[in-house]
Design a protein around this motif. Structure first.
Motif, PDB file in Angstrom:
ATOM      1  N   GLN A  63       0.967  -1.120  -0.046  1.00  0.00           N
ATOM      2  CA  GLN A  63       0.027   0.179  -0.074  1.00  0.00           C
ATOM      3  C   GLN A  63       0.689   1.310  -0.034  1.00  0.00           C
ATOM      4  N   TYR A  65       1.210   5.803   0.020  1.00  0.00           N
ATOM      5  CA  TYR A  65       0.519   6.716   0.768  1.00  0.00           C
ATOM      6  C   TYR A  65       1.284   8.040   0.299  1.00  0.00           C
ATOM      7  N   PHE A  88      -2.289   9.074   9.570  1.00  0.00           N
ATOM      8  CA  PHE A  88      -2.902   8.828   8.338  1.00  0.00           C
ATOM      9  C   PHE A  88      -4.162   9.885   8.333  1.00  0.00           C
ATOM     10  N   LEU A 101       0.276  11.748   6.489  1.00  0.00           N
ATOM     11  CA  LEU A 101       0.042  10.920   5.242  1.00  0.00           C
ATOM     12  C   LEU A 101      -1.629  11.207   4.712  1.00  0.00           C
ATOM     13  N   GLU A 102      -1.733  10.758   3.660  1.00  0.00           N
ATOM     14  CA  GLU A 102      -3.134  11.234   3.204  1.00  0.00           C
ATOM     15  C   GLU A 102      -3.921  10.235   3.845  1.00  0.00           C
ATOM     16  N   LYS A 104      -6.443   7.853   4.214  1.00  0.00           N
ATOM     17  CA  LYS A 104      -6.977   6.531   3.523  1.00  0.00           C
ATOM     18  C   LYS A 104      -7.147   5.454   4.197  1.00  0.00           C
TER      19      LYS A 104
END
Length: 120
Positions: A63, A65, A88, A101-102, A104
Motif C-alpha cells: 500500500q 500513501y 494517516f 499522510l493522506e 485513506k
C-alpha cells in the motif's frame, strides 16, 4: 523512483493497535526501550538516505500513501532512534516527530513487511 528510506517490520507490540482509532502508527527500531516497545511497530533499520519531504511516497507492504507533511524532528529521530509517528489523517501541518499522510485506509502491518519511502 528514488529510495529515501527502507526497513522491515520485525515485531508488533501487543498494544501497537491501540492508536489505530486515532489513525496513528508508532515506529521504533527493534532496540526500543521495553516500556515503549509494546506500543510500537518495531523494525530492523534506520538508515535515512535523504531527508524525507512532502511529496514523497510511503509504502507499507503493497500500500502506498502520499506524504503531506514532515515534522522538523523526523530526520533526526528516524536516523538516531528509528522512531517516528505515522499519522494517516490528511493534515498538512503538525508535530515535529510525525509524518502526515493522506487520509485513506490504514495498512494492516505484518511481521516481515517492508516499510519504504520513495521520491519520484
Amino acid at each position: 523512483m528514488k529510495l529515501i528510506y527502507q526497513t522491515r517490520v520485525t515485531n508488533i507490540g501487543n498494544s501497537a493497535t491501540a492508536f489505530l482509532g486515532e489513525k496513528m502508527i508508532i515506529l521504533f527500531k527493534d532496540n526500543a526501550p521495553e516500556e515503549l516497545a509494546d506500543y510500537c511497530i518495531l523494525h530492523s533499520g534506520n538508515q535515512v538516505l535523504q531527508a524525507v519531504r512532502a511529496g514523497d511516497i510511503l509504502r507499507i507492504g503493497n500500500q502506498e500513501y502520499a506524504i503531506l507533511y514532515v515534522g522538523d524532528e523526523v530526520e533526526a529521530n528516524l536516523s538516531n532512534l528509528g522512531h517516528i509517528t505515522l499519522r494517516f489523517n490528511g493534515a498538512k501541518e503538525g508535530l515535529g516527530g510525525s509524518i502526515y499522510l493522506e487520509d485513506k485506509v490504514m495498512p494492516e502491518i505484518e511481521i516481515g513487511d517492508e516499510i519504504a519511502i520513495f521520491r519520484s
